[in-house]
Structure formats: C-alpha cells, structure tokens
Motif scaffolding. Structure first.
Motif, PDB file in Angstrom:
ATOM      1  N   GLU A 250       7.344   1.021   0.993  1.00  0.00           N
ATOM      2  CA  GLU A 250       7.278   2.482   1.044  1.00  0.00           C
ATOM      3  C   GLU A 250       6.203   3.018   0.091  1.00  0.00           C
ATOM      4  O   GLU A 250       5.473   3.956   0.423  1.00  0.00           O
ATOM      5  N   LEU A 251       6.106   2.411  -1.090  1.00  0.00           N
ATOM      6  CA  LEU A 251       5.089   2.849  -2.050  1.00  0.00           C
ATOM      7  C   LEU A 251       3.677   2.587  -1.519  1.00  0.00           C
ATOM      8  O   LEU A 251       2.783   3.429  -1.648  1.00  0.00           O
ATOM      9  N   VAL A 252       3.502   1.413  -0.915  1.00  0.00           N
ATOM     10  CA  VAL A 252       2.177   1.091  -0.370  1.00  0.00           C
ATOM     11  C   VAL A 252       1.824   2.048   0.753  1.00  0.00           C
ATOM     12  O   VAL A 252       0.699   2.580   0.813  1.00  0.00           O
ATOM     13  N   ARG A 253       2.760   2.282   1.673  1.00  0.00           N
ATOM     14  CA  ARG A 253       2.493   3.191   2.787  1.00  0.00           C
ATOM     15  C   ARG A 253       2.213   4.612   2.280  1.00  0.00           C
ATOM     16  O   ARG A 253       1.361   5.314   2.827  1.00  0.00           O
ATOM     17  N   ASP A 254       2.948   5.027   1.250  1.00  0.00           N
ATOM     18  CA  ASP A 254       2.732   6.371   0.708  1.00  0.00           C
ATOM     19  C   ASP A 254       1.332   6.506   0.120  1.00  0.00           C
ATOM     20  O   ASP A 254       0.639   7.520   0.338  1.00  0.00           O
TER      21      ASP A 254
END
Length: 429
Positions: A250-254
């Motif tokens: 989720e952090l990478v996608r964000d």
C-alpha cells in the motif's frame, strides 16, 4: 496597477517645461533690466548735458544783459521745488519732471539776488524712445520665451516619448509578454550618438532576452523531466500492482500514485507555460458544476449557492481550478471548508491559519515554503494558470476571523447570453 503615462507628456516633461519657463523668464528679465538701465542712463545723460549747456549759455546771456534764450527764465512757473531749493543753496542741478502733461528736463542754477535761473528742455522724444524700447524688450522677451519653450518642449517630449515607450515595454514584460522589446533606433545604429535613454532601452531589451531564454530553458527542462518520468513510472505502477497485498505494498502504491500525480502536474504546467492552451467553451450552470466538483473531490465540503449563474466557460478547466482550491483547503487548511457560488463569483474558504503573506501578495509560487511551513505544491500554481486561460480573476486573501479565502471571478456573460434569473419565455399560442 499604476495608470499608464500619457503619450505626449509626463511628470518629467512638466518639470522640464517649468524649468525652461522659469529660466527663460529670469534671463529675459535680467537682460531687459540691463538694457533698460543702460539706455535710460545714456538718454538721461545726453538730455542732462544739453540742459546744462543751455543753462550755461543762458547764464552768460543773463550776465551780459542780453535777452534770455527761449525755454529759460528767472524763477519760471512750474520749476520743481527740489531743483529750486538746490539752486537757492548755490548749486546747479537737473531733474526730469512733467509740465502740462509733457516730460521735460530742467536745469537750474543761482544768479544774483538769490534768484534762480532755469532752463527747460523738451524730454518727450527721449521718453517715447525709452517706452518704445521697453515695449520692444517685452515683445522680444515673450517671443524668445515662446520659441524656447517650443524648441525645449519638442526636445523634452522626444525624450519622454522614448522613456514612455521603455516604461510601456517594461510593463508588458512584467505582465508576462516576454516577446516585448523597446527596439530604440539608436541602439540599432552604432553611428548615431548614444544617450542614457538608449542605454536604458538596450539594457531592458537585453534583460528581456536573457529572462526569456532562461524561462524557455526552464519550461523545456520541466517538460523533458515530466516526459522522461512517465515511462519508468508506468512500469513502476504496473510492477506495484503485481506485489502481494500488505502494508508495504500500500505504501509503494501510494508513493507511485503521488509521483504520477506530480508528473501529470508538471506536464500540465509545461503546457500552461507555453501559452498555447485553447478553450472549449460551453454554457455551464455554476451551482451544478460546483456540486460536481465537491462530489468528485470526496471531501466534506459544504456548497452554498447564494445566487446561481450561467456562464460561458471551459467546464474541464473550471473544474480543475475549483478542484485544486478545494483540495488545497483540505490539505493545508482546516475545516469546515465552504464553497460558495454568488453569481459569476465562486469562493472557497477554509478555517485554518490562512495563506502565507507572500502568496497573498504575489500569488502562488512553485514548491515555495517559508518559515518551515509546508509548501503549497503545484495545485495553486495550476489553478492560477488555468484561471488565466479562462480569463477569470483568481485572488487569494485571508479572512479577518481566520482562514484562507480563494475567490474566482469569472468573466460576465456576453450580451445576448442566457440569463438564469430571467423568466422563461412565454410559449403559449
């Protein structure tokens, strides 16, 4: 914004004209006084010599017992009292006085018995000569002052016109027209004498060219960076979608989404900088458009329609402007955030700490921060650019009771356009 200077004059021309006038008047007065005094002294001296000569002749005739010459006599009527007293004291003298409306030069001296022998010489011709001289001095001074003013005004106005042209170009450059140049003819022809105005014009043209080159290089750099980032970001986004579910994913996608948004913003700014954006104008109801913007933002923004209006605008660009203002209010301000429609004016207000002073005074600046505060990114810069393309006026201010206020004033509906407040047409037969 200061009003433009008139083409024919300015404060410099007025001051120069006053200076020339004062100096011409002072010089004319000085020369006139000198000529008047010189000629008057010469004329009076000649008349005095003539009168004294006739007094000497009359004295010899009186002492020889001959008849007195015409114009002479003993204690004659009309003899000025000061001259009579001077002769009674045993001295000779002269004085100019008026007798029967005509000026005369009197000469008097003592004779036997305490009487006064006086001679009168007509002074009318000399007086007329001095009066004519004074009139000639006045007329010649007036003509000289007028001619000097015309020549001076022509010379000064040429300079002020060139200064006005330079100031006009400077205003155009400050307004964003980087193609504006003074083009003073003296700067193009090295054989012509150069002056300070030509030097200022050449410096301004050089500065404008340098500024234009730097801004074009910056625009090309921004566009090139954004284009180069799109390809790896597309691959990075595809790779992020293949990662297994979890908090790290989720952090990478964000972060990938944030980078893509930043890249798209950079591309949009580069397109705005080129000044080649074209409008797709259509009639839009501001109230409905504002509600769509708030729904699309997914934020708890209140919409107040005090007076709805129909405007001719580019829907996509206006939605972009309002969306960025709403997003900025939630990101950098504090709720409640209210979007108000009042005719062709749309206001977005939050209740946070307000805009920084530099932003209120000079408008949004890319990535600028002050005092350790969080910057405003590119959202407001894009909103300002799109508003300019729309022909709208975007203003930033701070409310007296706290909070930031952004106001979008759209251009009025052209004559003959639809008026939502007008009653519907009567279609009855």
């Amino acid at each position: 914004m200061r009003p433009p200077l008139p083409r024919w004059a300015g404060p410099l021309a007025v001051k120069a004209g006053l200076f020339i006038t004062v100096m011409c008047c002072a010089l004319a007065a000085l020369l006139g006084v000198l000529v008047h005094v010189q000629v008057t002294d010469q004329t009076v001296g000649q008349a005095r010599e003539l009168a004294l000569k006739r007094l000497a002749d009359a004295t010899k005739a009186y002492e020889a017992g001959d008849h007195l010459v015409p114009g002479s006599g003993i204690d004659p009527a009309g003899l000025p009292a000061p001259l009579h007293e001077l002769a009674a004291g045993g001295e000779r003298g002269t004085v100019v006085a008026t007798r029967r409306g005509r000026p005369a030069m009197w000469a008097a001296g003592p004779v036997d018995g305490g009487r006064t022998l006086a001679v009168r010489v007509d002074y009318a011709q000399q007086a007329r000569t001095i009066e004519a001289l004074d009139r000639a001095i006045l007329w010649s001074s007036a003509l000289a002052i007028g001619a000097t003013l015309l020549v001076g005004a022509f010379a000064v106005t040429r300079v002020t016109r060139r200064l006005h042209a330079t100031a006009t170009v400077a205003r155009r450059i400050s307004g964003g027209d980087l193609d504006a140049r003074v083009g003073d003819p003296r700067t193009k022809d090295p054989t012509r004498p150069q002056d300070e105005v030509a030097a200022v014009a050449a410096a301004l043209d050089s500065m404008a060219s340098s500024l234009q080159s730097k801004l074009l290089a910056e625009q090309r750099f921004t566009a090139d960076v954004a284009h180069e980032l799109r390809t790896p970001l597309t691959g990075l986004h595809a790779a992020a979608e293949l990662l297994p579910p979890g908090r790290p994913t989720e952090l990478v996608r964000d972060r990938v989404a944030a980078l893509r948004t930043l890249t798209e913003d950079l591309l949009e700014i580069s397109r705005l900088d080129t000044g080649r954006e074209r409008l797709d104008v259509d009639g839009e109801e501001l109230g409905a458009l504002a509600e769509r913007v708030v729904r699309a933002s997914g934020t708890p923004t209140a919409v107040r329609i005090e007076r709805d209006a129909r405007v001719e605008t580019d829907r996509r660009r206006l939605e972009r402007v309002l969306g960025n203002l709403v997003a900025n209010a939630h990101r950098h301000g504090r709720g409640p955030v209210v979007l108000t429609v009042d005719g062709p004016v749309v206001t977005v207000r939050d209740h946070g700490q307000g805009y920084p002073e530099y932003l209120v005074a000079h408008g949004p600046q890319r990535f600028r921060t002050e005092g350790g505060a969080k910057g405003h990114g590119l959202g407001l810069t894009i909103a300002a650019g799109q508003a300019e393309v729309l022909g709208a006026r975007l203003a930033f201010a701070n409310a007296e009771d706290g909070g930031a206020v952004a106001t979008v004033a759209l251009p009025p509906v052209p004559p003959g356009g639809d008026d939502p407040t007008a009653p519907p047409p009567d279609t009855a037969g």
